[in-house]
Enzyme design. Structure first.
Site, short mmCIF file in Angstrom:
data_model
loop_
_atom_site.label_atom_id
_atom_site.label_comp_id
_atom_site.label_asym_id
_atom_site.label_seq_id
_atom_site.Cartn_x
_atom_site.Cartn_y
_atom_site.Cartn_z
N GLU A 154 0.81 -1.22 0.00
CA GLU A 154 0.00 0.00 0.00
C GLU A 154 0.85 1.27 0.00
OE1 GLU A 154 -2.64 0.22 3.36
OE2 GLU A 154 -3.85 1.78 2.39
N GLU A 248 -12.09 1.23 4.32
CA GLU A 248 -11.24 1.32 5.52
C GLU A 248 -11.50 2.71 6.09
OE1 GLU A 248 -6.72 0.11 6.42
OE2 GLU A 248 -6.99 1.94 5.25
#
Ligand code: LER
Ligand code: MN
Length: 276
Positions: A154, A248
Site C-alpha cells: 500500500e 477502511e
C-alpha cells in the site's frame, strides 16, 4: 464495472481508528451479509487471534469471501517491521507475514503490506530501509507464491511513514521486488494527500493495482467528505480494475451508519449517475 464491495474490520480491538466493528468480526460479517457486500477485509495481528475454522464457517454461512488480510497491527502493537535494521527483527516480521499468508491462502486471500513495511530507520538511511524492505518482500512473495496467493503493498501518506508514499514510488518498489504475485494497494484517503492527480496515478498503476481502499478526505465513508470520486471511479474503470472497493473508514457516525453509506455509495456506481 464489476467491483466487489466490503468493509475493513479487525479481529481484535485496536487503537487503529479506521476499522468498522473492530473486535466484532461476527457482527461485521452479519451486517456485511445484510447490506449485500461480497466479502470482508480483516486486520489480523497473528493467526491465533481468530480461529480459522470458525471464520471459514461464518463466511460460508453468510456466503462472503475473505477479501484480504491486513497486517498493520503487527507493527503498531508489536513493533514488527519488514525494513527493521536489526536482522532478527526483520526475520520475525517476515515470519509473521508468512504465517498470515498461510492463513489467507486457505481463503485465496492476499495479505496487505501497509505500515508493516517500516518507517525511517534509526540511521536515517531511507535507501537502506527500502533495500531491506525489498529483500523481505521477495522472501514473503516467494512463500506466498508457493501457496498460490499474492501480497499487496500500500502507498501510505507521509504522516504515517517515510517509505512509499505515492503510487509511483510503490509501483517502482514492486518492480524492484520483481515478483508477479506482488501488486499495489491504493487508498483514496492517502492519495488525496499525496497525489498531484489521483486519476492519473490510478491509470499509471494500471494492471498492477491489486486492491483499493475507498475512504473520503476525512477518512469517513466515501461521500461523507470532499473527494470528487467521479475521476477516481473513471480511472479505476480505465485501469481495468475489477477488485475490491474496501471501506477502511472511521466508524462515524457509527459502525453501522458508515457501512450503510459504503453500501449506498458502491451501489450507486452501477447506476447511470454513478457517484452519489
Ligand atoms: C492501512 O490500510 C492504511 O491505510 C494505513 O493508514 C495504516 O496501515
Ligand atoms: Mn489503507
Amino acid at each position: 464495472m464489476s467491483w466487489k464491495a466490503c468493509v475493513a474490520t479487525s479481529a481484535g480491538p485496536t487503537g487503529f481508528g479506521p476499522m468498522l466493528f473492530a473486535g466484532r468480526v461476527r457482527e461485521c460479517i452479519e451486517v456485511s451479509r445484510e447490506l449485500g457486500f461480497g466479502g470482508v477485509e480483516i486486520s489480523l495481528r497473528r493467526p491465533d487471534e481468530l480461529d480459522r475454522g470458525e471464520l471459514e464457517a461464518l463466511l460460508r454461512a453468510a456466503r462472503l469471501e475473505l477479501a484480504a488480510l491486513a497486517s498493520g497491527r503487527m507493527i503498531l502493537e508489536e513493533g514488527l517491521s519488514l525494513a527493521d535494521i536489526d536482522e532478527r527483527g526483520r526475520a520475525r516480521a517476515v515470519a509473521r507475514i508468512e504465517e498470515l499468508t498461510d492463513y489467507g491462502a486457505a481463503f485465496g486471500a492476499p495479505v496487505i503490506v501497509g505500515l508493516v513495511r517500516g518507517n525511517k530507520p534509526p540511521d536515517g538511511d531511507l535507501d537502506g530501509a527500502l533495500e531491506r524492505f525489498v529483500e523481505s518482500m521477495r522472501e514473503c512473495a516467494d512463500h506466498a507464491a508457493e501457496r498460490g496467493v499474492g501480497i499487496v503493498v500500500e502507498a501510505i501518506n507521509r504522516y504515517e511513514t517515510a517509505l512509499l508514499n505515492t503510487a509511483a514510488q510503490t509501483v517502482a518498489a514492486i518492480e524492484r521486488i520483481g515478483r508477479p504475485n506482488v501488486a499495489v494497494l491504493l487508498d483514496a484517503f492517502h492519495m488525496n494527500i499525496e497525489e498531484v492527480d489521483v486519476g492519473a496515478a490510478i491509470r499509471a498503476t494500471g494492471a498492477r493495482l491489486g486492491h483499493f481502499h475507498l475512504a473520503d478526505s476525512n477518512r469517513h465513508a466515501a461521500g461523507l467528505g470532499h473527494i470528487d470520486f467521479e475521476p477516481v471511479v473513471t480511472a479505476l474503470a480505465d485501469a481495468g480494475y475489477e477488485g475490491w472497493l474496501s471501506a477502511e473508514v472511521l466508524p462515524l457516525p457509527s459502525d453501522r451508519a458508515a457501512a450503510e453509506q459504503h453500501a449506498r455509495f458502491t451501489t450507486s456506481l452501477s447506476e447511470p449517475s454513478r457517484v452519489s
